[in-house]
Design a protein around this motif. Structure first.
Motif, mmCIF file in Angstrom:
data_model
loop_
_atom_site.group_PDB
_atom_site.id
_atom_site.type_symbol
_atom_site.label_atom_id
_atom_site.label_comp_id
_atom_site.label_asym_id
_atom_site.label_seq_id
_atom_site.Cartn_x
_atom_site.Cartn_y
_atom_site.Cartn_z
ATOM 1 N N MET A 1 0.538 -1.239 0.030
ATOM 2 C CA MET A 1 0.092 0.034 -0.188
ATOM 3 C C MET A 1 0.801 1.391 0.138
ATOM 4 S SD MET A 1 -3.251 -0.250 -0.186
ATOM 5 C CE MET A 1 -4.469 -1.545 -0.315
ATOM 6 N N ARG A 5 -0.485 5.231 -0.727
ATOM 7 C CA ARG A 5 -0.155 6.354 0.033
ATOM 8 C C ARG A 5 0.279 7.519 -0.603
ATOM 9 N NH1 ARG A 5 0.442 2.103 4.022
ATOM 10 N NH2 ARG A 5 2.868 2.331 3.488
ATOM 11 N N ARG A 36 -5.510 -2.026 5.266
ATOM 12 C CA ARG A 36 -4.507 -1.339 4.388
ATOM 13 C C ARG A 36 -5.193 -0.233 3.638
ATOM 14 N NH1 ARG A 36 0.667 -3.692 3.884
ATOM 15 N NH2 ARG A 36 0.938 -5.526 4.938
ATOM 16 N N SER A 40 -4.723 3.860 3.723
ATOM 17 C CA SER A 40 -4.086 4.795 2.671
ATOM 18 C C SER A 40 -4.822 6.161 2.598
ATOM 19 C CB SER A 40 -4.370 3.903 1.284
ATOM 20 O OG SER A 40 -5.722 3.949 0.930
#
Length: 235
Positions: A1, A5, A36, A40
């Motif tokens: 992830m 991000r 996850r 993000s």
């Protein structure tokens, strides 16, 4: 992830696609995916259940027993888990597979479900147009080489929608979004025969649909049966 991000930091709007039911997935793995996705802080998340396409390697491996994927019941559990987790995190569930933070819904998705005109460019791209000829659904040639050789004549499919097709689309597409389906529209289409009323009563008893101010809405469990419910409403 990490990539997600980074994308959120670089762009004003980011959408993540999650597929539940992939080989080797269980409730714990899916929970980790959801965590996850929330971490993000992506503005939009789509959740799709795996479909095995015919003649693909995965489909052949599953049929031969070489690969196991979660069954429909497990996938339904994953979907309901996503509904709970994403809604609690502030995402609005505005379409069967789509969740968004306030004001971050996909304009294309909603335009498609609300039957607003759009034009697709490129091989296999679809379009929906309102013309003097009537409402049209078209698709471009699937072959990249043939499309590039003559893009101005690349239409590979064309359908002029009649009254019946427009009614069926309105029922099917309206049920997929959270704006619901007008009962009055159903009455105009087929006067709600007794068989349909009985089907609706059964769906309500099962907790798949609810009514509010003359509009039929799918409940969270009902979204799992959206296609089945639409079929019951189309005589």
């Amino acid at each position: 992830m990490a990539a997600a991000r980074d994308a959120v930091r670089m762009f004003d709007s980011v959408s993540l696609d999650l597929i539940c039911g992939v080989p080797g997935e269980d409730r714990g793995v899916w929970q980790d995916d959801l965590e996850r996705a929330k971490e993000s802080e992506a503005q939009h998340v789509s959740v799709y259940m795996l479909s095995l396409e015919p003649r693909t390697l995965l489909s052949r491996d599953v049929s031969a027993g070489r690969v196991r994927v979660p069954d429909e019941g497990e996938q339904a559990g994953f979907y309901m888990q996503a509904l709970k987790e994403l809604k609690a995190a502030g995402y609005g569930h505005y379409e069967v597979s789509n969740f968004a933070m306030p004001g971050c819904h996909s304009r294309y998705n909603l335009a498609s479900w609300k039957r607003e005109p759009y034009i697709g460019y490129g091989p296999s791209a679809h379009s929906f147009l309102r013309t003097e000829e009537g409402e049209l659904r078209t698709a471009n040639e699937a072959s990249l080489s043939r499309y590039l050789s003559s893009p101005q004549a690349a239409e590979g499919f064309r359908e002029v929608l009649g009254e019946r097709e427009r009614f069926e689309e309105q029922v099917f597409l309206s049920l997929r979004i959270n704006s619901g389906l007008s009962i009055e529209f159903l009455r105009k289409g087929n006067t709600l025969p007794n068989e349909m009323m009985k089907a609706l009563e059964t769906m309500e008893e099962r907790g798949w649909i609810r009514y509010e101010n003359g509009t039929l809405y799918l409940t969270d469990p009902g979204f799992l049966f959206a296609d089945l419910i639409a079929a019951e409403l189309i005589p």
